[in-house]
Design an enzyme around this catalytic site. Structure first.
Site, PDB file in Angstrom:
ATOM      1  N   LYS A 122     -14.059 -17.778  -9.644  1.00 59.36           N
ATOM      2  CA  LYS A 122     -14.250 -16.629  -8.743  1.00 59.36           C
ATOM      3  C   LYS A 122     -13.567 -16.876  -7.401  1.00 59.36           C
ATOM      4  O   LYS A 122     -13.087 -15.944  -6.765  1.00 59.36           O
ATOM      5  CB  LYS A 122     -15.735 -16.333  -8.558  1.00 59.36           C
ATOM      6  CG  LYS A 122     -16.340 -15.666  -9.781  1.00 59.36           C
ATOM      7  CD  LYS A 122     -17.570 -14.849  -9.437  1.00 59.36           C
ATOM      8  CE  LYS A 122     -17.998 -14.012 -10.618  1.00 59.36           C
ATOM      9  NZ  LYS A 122     -19.287 -13.348 -10.404  1.00 59.36           N
ATOM     10  N   LYS A 202     -10.699 -12.236 -23.510  1.00 57.24           N
ATOM     11  CA  LYS A 202     -11.967 -11.594 -23.839  1.00 57.24           C
ATOM     12  C   LYS A 202     -11.949 -10.130 -23.343  1.00 57.24           C
ATOM     13  O   LYS A 202     -11.349  -9.851 -22.305  1.00 57.24           O
ATOM     14  CB  LYS A 202     -13.060 -12.388 -23.093  1.00 57.24           C
ATOM     15  CG  LYS A 202     -14.453 -12.139 -23.551  1.00 57.24           C
ATOM     16  CD  LYS A 202     -15.364 -13.149 -22.861  1.00 57.24           C
ATOM     17  CE  LYS A 202     -16.754 -12.606 -22.715  1.00 57.24           C
ATOM     18  NZ  LYS A 202     -17.672 -13.485 -22.028  1.00 57.24           N
ATOM     19  N   LYS A 205     -13.452  -4.987 -18.642  1.00 52.86           N
ATOM     20  CA  LYS A 205     -13.050  -3.748 -17.962  1.00 52.86           C
ATOM     21  C   LYS A 205     -11.945  -4.035 -16.951  1.00 52.86           C
ATOM     22  O   LYS A 205     -10.982  -3.292 -16.839  1.00 52.86           O
ATOM     23  CB  LYS A 205     -14.276  -3.152 -17.250  1.00 52.86           C
ATOM     24  CG  LYS A 205     -13.921  -2.055 -16.261  1.00 52.86           C
ATOM     25  CD  LYS A 205     -14.609  -0.772 -16.578  1.00 52.86           C
ATOM     26  CE  LYS A 205     -14.062   0.431 -15.872  1.00 52.86           C
ATOM     27  NZ  LYS A 205     -14.244   0.470 -14.438  1.00 52.86           N
TER      28      LYS A 205
END
Ligand code: SF4
Length: 335
Positions: A122, A202, A205
């Site tokens: 992140k 994977k 969105k």
């Protein structure tokens, strides 16, 4: 021996899982998580939390937050989280989550948090906003789980490291203050990972390689048409390998067993073309997803119903959380 709140059943495993209020829920979320959760509702005592405090650790649109929470709740209920058989609430409606997170931050080492793979990822993805909340995210996650003394946490492989940290936090707290928390374990699901339509990563969105759970049939067919399959199958007459094909993974999720066997057999002997295979998948998805789409639409037309469900669960969860925090304050000498 860990003491449970009297509001919790002593004869069932307490299971906790978090749901992000961000973005559209896609078929990867459904097959990889929601459907497995729905299958646990009768066996375990399941608590699902829409984690809005976690969601604010990255840039987001505050004006749309309530709508995203409502949609996350409606779609998860429509997809199987029957509110009469589980608890579904919003994290910020139970302030004890952040209170316990603060307590846990005092038994969690900086070095341990710095080693978390998700924090490193992140930090790379959001390099312009590497905030302390991202760093202490797993501490809040440990508080989410342990506030309800949950022993089971259904997660994907990518979250196992955080569950191990949660166990370490519980162990350290218990060693310092007495036996208060159980050591939660990850409940890994048997379902295969659903890849994106591009076959590269994977389904997600943010990568734009997804099929939304509420997406219309026509749009699903359009998206499936160019979707990645077995790359060795260049011509219709080339035999394929369903074991490495994401379309087959989705067939296993949505199609009835006889059709799954037929696709498995016919693909290997080039008895079915990829286009035909994809359209059969679209038919199966329509059968499985139509009732979910209808239920979600009904719920979204009646936001007060969804808010009522969230509010009832939050009031139950506040009562359990209050019991846990009273015990925590007591053993810590805070009153
Ligand atoms: S026939 Fe179906 S399972 Fe086989 S490679 Fe094509 S899409 Fe995949």
């Amino acid at each position: 021996m860990v003491k449970l709140s009297p509001s919790l059943p002593a004869d069932r495993l307490i299971v906790f899982s978090g749901i992000q209020p961000s973005g559209e829920i896609h078929v990867g979320n459904y097959l990889g998580a929601i459907r497995n959760w729905a299958a646990m509702l009768d066996e375990h005592f399941c608590i699902f939390c829409i984690v809005d405090y976690h969601a604010v650790t990255i840039e987001y649109d505050p004006a749309g937050m309530q709508q995203r929470i409502l949609e996350a709740a409606a779609v998860n209920i429509a997809a199987g989280l029957d509110p009469s058989r589980c608890k579904l609430f919003v994290q910020s409606h139970v302030p004890e989550h952040t209170e316990l997170a603060w307590v846990f931050s005092s038994v969690c080492a900086m070095g341990e948090l710095g080693r978390m793979t998700q924090f490193k990822e992140k930090s790379r993805q959001h390099a312009e906003n590497v905030n302390a909340g991202l760093f202490t995210y797993p501490v809040l996650q440990a508080a989410d789980i342990l506030l309800y003394k949950a022993s089971g946490v259904p997660v994907g492989e990518d979250q196992v490291q955080h569950i191990e940290l949660c166990r370490d936090v519980a162990r350290r707290f218990n060693a310092r203050y007495g036996q208060v928390f159980p050591e939660a374990g990850a409940m890994l699901t048997a379902s295969k990972r659903v890849m994106g339509l591009d076959g590269k990563a994977k389904m997600s969105k943010s990568l734009g390689n997804h099929i939304g759970l509420l997406e219309k049939d026509e749009s699903i067919r359009e998206k499936l048409r160019p979707a990645y399959t077995d790359p060795a199958r260049l011509r219709r007459t080339d035999p394929g390998n369903p074991d490495i094909c994401n379309i087959f993974t989705m067939h296993q999720g949505f199609s009835p067993p006889p059709l799954v066997s037929e696709v498995d057999r016919e693909c290997r002997r080039a008895g079915i073309g990829c286009f035909e295979c994809k359209m059969k998948l679209a038919d199966s998805m329509r059968t499985a997803l139509d009732p979910i789409r209808d239920r979600a639409a009904d719920l979204l037309r009646s936001p007060s119903t969804v808010q009522g469900i969230l509010s009832d669960s939050a009031s139950f969860c506040r009562s359990v959380a209050g019991d846990t925090m009273a015990e925590v304050r007591e053993v810590m000498g805070l009153r």
